[in-house]
Design a protein around this motif. Structure first.
Motif: not given
Length: 110
Positions: A30-59
């Motif tokens: 279970s520790e090894k599995t948790m280690w693997d999950r942390n490494v995968e999460a920190l490495s990030g996904d190699e592919s980009l998710d291009c399914n968004y609309y981007r809108r800019t606003e002001s504060c």
């Protein structure tokens, strides 16, 4: 009688040792599995998710205070203050998007 008691003590000791080994192995897996999950999460996904609309606003800020603009410095505001840079992402588009909120841009210092 002594032989039977020695055999039963040996069987009980073996069962206890086997149980301890199973417990240690399960903890390691279970520790090894948790280690693997942390490494995968920190490495990030190699592919980009291009399914968004981007809108800019002001504060918007209204009041009297000192404001720390991240990456720029501290300014004094008497009245209203507006800073561009907020990014709002909504699904259904064909762009990549990373949301940016007001809290990411400035901090109010009293």
């Amino acid at each position: 009688m002594k032989i039977i008691s020695r055999i039963s003590i040996g069987i009980i000791s073996s069962c206890i040792a086997l149980g301890a080994l199973c417990y240690i192995y399960n903890e390691f897996v279970s520790e090894k599995t948790m280690w693997d999950r942390n490494v995968e999460a920190l490495s990030g996904d190699e592919s980009l998710d291009c399914n968004y609309y981007r809108r800019t606003e002001s504060c918007e800020f209204v009041g009297n205070a000192r404001i720390k603009i991240f990456g720029v410095g501290i300014i004094k505001v008497n009245g209203s203050f507006s800073i561009p840079g907020v990014v709002v992402c909504t699904s259904g588009g064909n762009e990549t998007c990373k949301p940016v909120e007001c809290i990411d841009l400035y901090e109010v210092i009293k």
